[in-house]
Each structure stands twice: as structure tokens, then as C-alpha cells.
Write a protein that holds these residues in place. Structure first.
Motif, PDB file in Angstrom:
ATOM      1  N   TYR A  24       0.833  -1.200   0.000  1.00  0.00           N
ATOM      2  CA  TYR A  24       0.000   0.000   0.000  1.00  0.00           C
ATOM      3  C   TYR A  24       0.868   1.251   0.000  1.00  0.00           C
ATOM      4  N   ARG A  25       0.634   2.101  -0.964  1.00  0.00           N
ATOM      5  CA  ARG A  25       1.372   3.349  -1.144  1.00  0.00           C
ATOM      6  C   ARG A  25       2.885   3.106  -1.197  1.00  0.00           C
ATOM      7  N   GLY A  26       3.266   2.011  -1.816  1.00  0.00           N
ATOM      8  CA  GLY A  26       4.679   1.689  -1.967  1.00  0.00           C
ATOM      9  C   GLY A  26       5.354   2.592  -2.984  1.00  0.00           C
ATOM     10  N   THR A  27       6.645   2.837  -2.768  1.00  0.00           N
ATOM     11  CA  THR A  27       7.404   3.655  -3.722  1.00  0.00           C
ATOM     12  C   THR A  27       8.734   2.998  -4.081  1.00  0.00           C
ATOM     13  N   GLY A  28       8.858   1.691  -3.821  1.00  0.00           N
ATOM     14  CA  GLY A  28      10.070   0.982  -4.197  1.00  0.00           C
ATOM     15  C   GLY A  28      11.175   1.080  -3.161  1.00  0.00           C
ATOM     16  N   GLN A  29      12.356   0.554  -3.534  1.00  0.00           N
ATOM     17  CA  GLN A  29      13.485   0.495  -2.604  1.00  0.00           C
ATOM     18  C   GLN A  29      14.006   1.864  -2.199  1.00  0.00           C
ATOM     19  N   ILE A  30      13.687   2.889  -2.977  1.00  0.00           N
ATOM     20  CA  ILE A  30      14.180   4.218  -2.649  1.00  0.00           C
ATOM     21  C   ILE A  30      13.706   4.655  -1.259  1.00  0.00           C
ATOM     22  N   ALA A  31      12.565   4.137  -0.825  1.00  0.00           N
ATOM     23  CA  ALA A  31      12.019   4.512   0.483  1.00  0.00           C
ATOM     24  C   ALA A  31      12.922   4.058   1.627  1.00  0.00           C
ATOM     25  N   ASP A  32      13.795   3.075   1.359  1.00  0.00           N
ATOM     26  CA  ASP A  32      14.688   2.563   2.397  1.00  0.00           C
ATOM     27  C   ASP A  32      15.957   3.390   2.562  1.00  0.00           C
ATOM     28  N   SER A  33      16.180   4.332   1.648  1.00  0.00           N
ATOM     29  CA  SER A  33      17.390   5.159   1.718  1.00  0.00           C
ATOM     30  C   SER A  33      17.144   6.369   2.613  1.00  0.00           C
ATOM     31  N   GLY A  34      17.971   6.497   3.640  1.00  0.00           N
ATOM     32  CA  GLY A  34      17.798   7.619   4.555  1.00  0.00           C
ATOM     33  C   GLY A  34      18.043   8.954   3.887  1.00  0.00           C
ATOM     34  N   ARG A  35      18.947   8.969   2.932  1.00  0.00           N
ATOM     35  CA  ARG A  35      19.287  10.223   2.255  1.00  0.00           C
ATOM     36  C   ARG A  35      19.766   9.916   0.849  1.00  0.00           C
ATOM     37  N   VAL A  36      19.312  10.725  -0.112  1.00  0.00           N
ATOM     38  CA  VAL A  36      19.710  10.568  -1.507  1.00  0.00           C
ATOM     39  C   VAL A  36      20.464  11.818  -1.922  1.00  0.00           C
ATOM     40  N   ASP A  37      21.734  11.655  -2.304  1.00  0.00           N
ATOM     41  CA  ASP A  37      22.554  12.820  -2.641  1.00  0.00           C
ATOM     42  C   ASP A  37      22.835  12.953  -4.133  1.00  0.00           C
ATOM     43  N   ASN A  38      22.346  12.007  -4.942  1.00  0.00           N
ATOM     44  CA  ASN A  38      22.716  12.037  -6.358  1.00  0.00           C
ATOM     45  C   ASN A  38      21.534  12.202  -7.306  1.00  0.00           C
ATOM     46  N   TYR A  39      20.372  12.605  -6.783  1.00  0.00           N
ATOM     47  CA  TYR A  39      19.258  12.898  -7.691  1.00  0.00           C
ATOM     48  C   TYR A  39      19.317  14.375  -8.023  1.00  0.00           C
ATOM     49  N   PRO A  40      19.482  14.722  -9.308  1.00  0.00           N
ATOM     50  CA  PRO A  40      19.714  16.115  -9.698  1.00  0.00           C
ATOM     51  C   PRO A  40      18.663  17.085  -9.156  1.00  0.00           C
ATOM     52  N   GLY A  41      19.158  18.168  -8.586  1.00  0.00           N
ATOM     53  CA  GLY A  41      18.279  19.227  -8.115  1.00  0.00           C
ATOM     54  C   GLY A  41      17.748  19.042  -6.714  1.00  0.00           C
ATOM     55  N   LEU A  42      17.905  17.828  -6.149  1.00  0.00           N
ATOM     56  CA  LEU A  42      17.365  17.559  -4.822  1.00  0.00           C
ATOM     57  C   LEU A  42      18.412  16.898  -3.921  1.00  0.00           C
ATOM     58  N   PRO A  43      19.588  17.477  -3.804  1.00  0.00           N
ATOM     59  CA  PRO A  43      20.637  16.859  -2.989  1.00  0.00           C
ATOM     60  C   PRO A  43      20.237  16.772  -1.528  1.00  0.00           C
ATOM     61  N   GLY A  44      20.469  15.596  -0.933  1.00  0.00           N
ATOM     62  CA  GLY A  44      20.187  15.430   0.478  1.00  0.00           C
ATOM     63  C   GLY A  44      18.755  15.073   0.813  1.00  0.00           C
ATOM     64  N   ILE A  45      17.909  14.903  -0.175  1.00  0.00           N
ATOM     65  CA  ILE A  45      16.516  14.569   0.101  1.00  0.00           C
ATOM     66  C   ILE A  45      16.416  13.154   0.659  1.00  0.00           C
ATOM     67  N   GLY A  46      15.481  12.940   1.560  1.00  0.00           N
ATOM     68  CA  GLY A  46      15.264  11.611   2.098  1.00  0.00           C
ATOM     69  C   GLY A  46      14.668  10.694   1.041  1.00  0.00           C
ATOM     70  N   GLY A  47      15.035   9.420   1.075  1.00  0.00           N
ATOM     71  CA  GLY A  47      14.519   8.480   0.090  1.00  0.00           C
ATOM     72  C   GLY A  47      13.008   8.351   0.150  1.00  0.00           C
ATOM     73  N   TYR A  48      12.467   8.312   1.361  1.00  0.00           N
ATOM     74  CA  TYR A  48      11.010   8.209   1.517  1.00  0.00           C
ATOM     75  C   TYR A  48      10.329   9.447   0.927  1.00  0.00           C
ATOM     76  N   GLU A  49      10.890  10.620   1.217  1.00  0.00           N
ATOM     77  CA  GLU A  49      10.307  11.867   0.705  1.00  0.00           C
ATOM     78  C   GLU A  49      10.353  11.912  -0.811  1.00  0.00           C
ATOM     79  N   LEU A  50      11.472  11.476  -1.401  1.00  0.00           N
ATOM     80  CA  LEU A  50      11.584  11.481  -2.857  1.00  0.00           C
ATOM     81  C   LEU A  50      10.554  10.538  -3.469  1.00  0.00           C
ATOM     82  N   GLY A  51      10.417   9.358  -2.874  1.00  0.00           N
ATOM     83  CA  GLY A  51       9.421   8.411  -3.373  1.00  0.00           C
ATOM     84  C   GLY A  51       8.016   8.974  -3.295  1.00  0.00           C
ATOM     85  N   GLU A  52       7.712   9.681  -2.199  1.00  0.00           N
ATOM     86  CA  GLU A  52       6.387  10.283  -2.046  1.00  0.00           C
ATOM     87  C   GLU A  52       6.142  11.377  -3.083  1.00  0.00           C
ATOM     88  N   GLN A  53       7.204  12.094  -3.451  1.00  0.00           N
ATOM     89  CA  GLN A  53       7.042  13.118  -4.481  1.00  0.00           C
ATOM     90  C   GLN A  53       6.756  12.487  -5.843  1.00  0.00           C
TER      91      GLN A  53
END
Length: 308
Positions: free
Chosen positions: A38-67
Motif C-alpha cells: 500500500y502506497r509503496g514507492t520501491g526500494q528508494i524509500a529505504d534510503s535515509g538520504r539521496v545525494d545524487n538525484y539532480p536538483g534535490l541533494p540530500g533529500i530523504g529516500g522516503y520523501e523522494l518516493g512520495e514526491q
């Protein structure tokens, strides 16, 4: 008249599936995404922080998946919770039987169920996952700048991860349970030449130790190796068990598809980590989803024009 068959069914709600849904809706296709959770967003949700997605450095994996998901919902993508159990083509339509018995159908399918990382299955691995234990050097390696990292594995992914980390970390331990590596000889020679990479052969990791985060590795011969970060690179398992009868996967279980996502089967596309490719990252998964959706829209349009 019965209800019109949806244009596109997407299996998987990670970055590839969600991006495919966004692009498909923008192409005015009717889209349904099957999500295992339910409301899954893949493995990215398990990453505490994502530093290599362009334009969104440091975003949480869960937050990025929700976006990603919020964007797909805003575009009008519909979601069905369930696990795909069988896929087949019948009378010009693709059908999907869920594990609970429901049968969904669509004119085309994008399969983006992703992969699962192989685990060491040792004490401390799950306890410290995301707290010193990681599965992606390119995602999380920057957190260990000028520190000590360990890479566990003997294949190409392990050696490549060690080489990448050597440019960031003070020291890298490359630990393999056997004498011989499966990795390409050229990569291994390069690793052997790096001054800050120490290769430990015939070394089996027995447990991971720490308090609030991972602090050390213990080996079966009772050695304690202090480290700051641990990268488990022993391979991935594609979630393609249900595709065996369709004959679209390679010997390792990955969908055989190029960057367009097209497979040998009409109306069946592969996207994301489950596809044959060299780099598996959020950005390449999203690109896969966009490519597959655009191609599916073009193919469906041509099919419709022929039927008219």
C-alpha cells in the motif's frame, strides 16, 4: 457495451513504474499501477538520504518516493494493491492474475517490479541497515568521505564499488570469501593497484558489530575489523519469477530490453532495475519508465490507427 480495457498496466510502483505512469497519462493513456505494498514507492524509500538525484541533494529516500507518487496521482494514475502472480496475452490483450485471484487486463504492460538485494544473513546486517550498512556505494558512499569503508563481494559490482569508494574514502577493505574473484580481470588489477584498497581474500564475514550504528566487522577467524561504512555488494535478484513462461529474461533473470524498454513480446515493456543494463539508480529507473511509456503510447497509437 462493457467497460473499456485500460491502455496500460504497470507492474511496480517504484521510480520506474511511477515515472512511466506520469508519462503515460501525459500521453492521454488510461493507466493502472499494480503495487505490492500500500502506497509503496520501491526500494528508494529505504534510503535515509539521496545525494545524487539532480536538483534535490540530500533529500530523504522516503520523501523522494512520495514526491514521485504524488506527481503520478496528480496526473490521474490509478493504483491497485496486490501482487502479480501470472501474466499472459489472450485475444490481443494482456492479462494479469493477482495472488488474491483478481484478474486485470490492459492493451499493454510495463513491467517494473525491480530487484531485491542479496543479503549476507548475518547478525547485525538488518539491525544496522541504513546506519552504516548499505547496498549502493554510488548512493551512500559520499557519507564516508575520508573514512574507512568495507565492500563485501567478489563480482563486478563489488570491485567497481571499491574503486568508486577509493576516490572518496581514506581506506577501503574489499572482502571476498574466496581466493578468486568473479569480477573482470582489468577491474581487479586496477583495485590491486590502488594504494588505499586492501583486498582480503578467503575472508568470511560472520557478524556486524555496533551500538547506534555499525562500527566493526567480525570474520569467521575471529578478526575484528573497525570500519565506518559497510557496502554489501553480493548481487541482486530480479523480481521476474512470473515471467519465466514468457521467455523474455536472460540467464540471470533480467528482462531483455534496450533503453526503449521494448521486448520481443508485443505490448510488453521492461523498465527500471529489472531490465538488463549496467547502472541501476533512481535516475536511470525514472528514465527507463519515461522511455517505456513513450514507446508504449506510440505503439498503441499505431495499433489503434490500423484497427480504425
Amino acid at each position: 457495451m462493457g467497460e473499456k480495457t485500460p491502455d496500460l498496466l504497470i507492474i511496480g510502483s517504484g521510480p520506474a513504474g511511477l515515472t512511466a505512469g506520469i508519462y503515460a497519462r501525459r500521453a492521454n493513456l488510461t493507466v493502472q499501477i499494480v503495487e505490492k505494498e500500500y502506497r509503496g514507492t520501491g526500494q528508494i524509500a529505504d534510503s535515509g538520504r539521496v545525494d545524487n538525484y539532480p536538483g534535490l541533494p540530500g533529500i530523504g529516500g522516503y520523501e523522494l518516493g512520495e514526491q514521485f507518487r504524488g506527481h503520478a496521482e496528480k496526473c490521474g494514475v490509478s493504483f491497485t494493491e496486490g501482487e502479480a502472480g501470472k501474466l499472459w496475452r489472450e485475444e490481443g490483450k494482456w492479462k494479469c492474475r493477482l495472488e488474491d485471484g483478481r484478474v486485470l487486463e490492459a492493451r499493454a504492460i510495463i513491467y517494473a517490479a525491480g530487484t531485491v538485494h542479496r543479503q549476507l544473513r548475518i547478525p547485525g546486517e538488518q539491525q544496522f541497515f541504513g546506519k552504516g550498512v548499505h547496498v549502493c556505494a554510488w548512493c551512500d558512499g559520499a557519507f564516508y568521505k575520508d573514512r574507512v569503508a568495507a565492500v563485501i563481494g567478489g563480482g563486478d559490482s563489488a570491485v567497481d564499488a571499491a574503486l568508486y569508494l577509493a576516490g572518496i574514502c581514506k581506506k577501503v577493505l574489499l572482502i571476498h570469501r574466496r581466493e578468486d574473484f568473479r569480477a573482470a580481470k582489468s577491474s581487479l588489477l586496477q583495485a590491486e593497484a590502488e594504494e588505499n584498497i586492501e583486498i582480503l581474500r578467503n575472508t568470511v564475514v560472520s557478524k556486524i558489530e555496533g551500538t547506534h550504528k555499525a562500527e566493526a566487522i567480525w570474520t569467521q577467524d575471529n578478526r575484528r575489523l573497525p570500519v565506518d561504512g559497510i557496502f554489501v555488494e553480493i548481487g541482486q535478484i530480479p523480481r521476474t519469477e512470473i515471467l519465466r513462461e514468457l521467455a523474455v529474461t536472460d540467464e540471470n533473470g533480467y528482462i531483455q530490453a534496450d533503453e526503449t524498454g521494448r521486448t520481443a513480446l508485443k505490448g510488453f515493456y521492461g523498465a527500471g532495475d529489472v531490465r538488463t543494463k549496467s547502472l541501476r539508480q533512481v535516475i536511470t529507473a525514472a528514465a527507463d519508465g519515461a522511455n517505456a511509456a513513450v514507446l508504449a503510447a506510440e505503439d498503441l497509437r499505431r495499433t489503434t490507427e490500423k484497427e480504425v
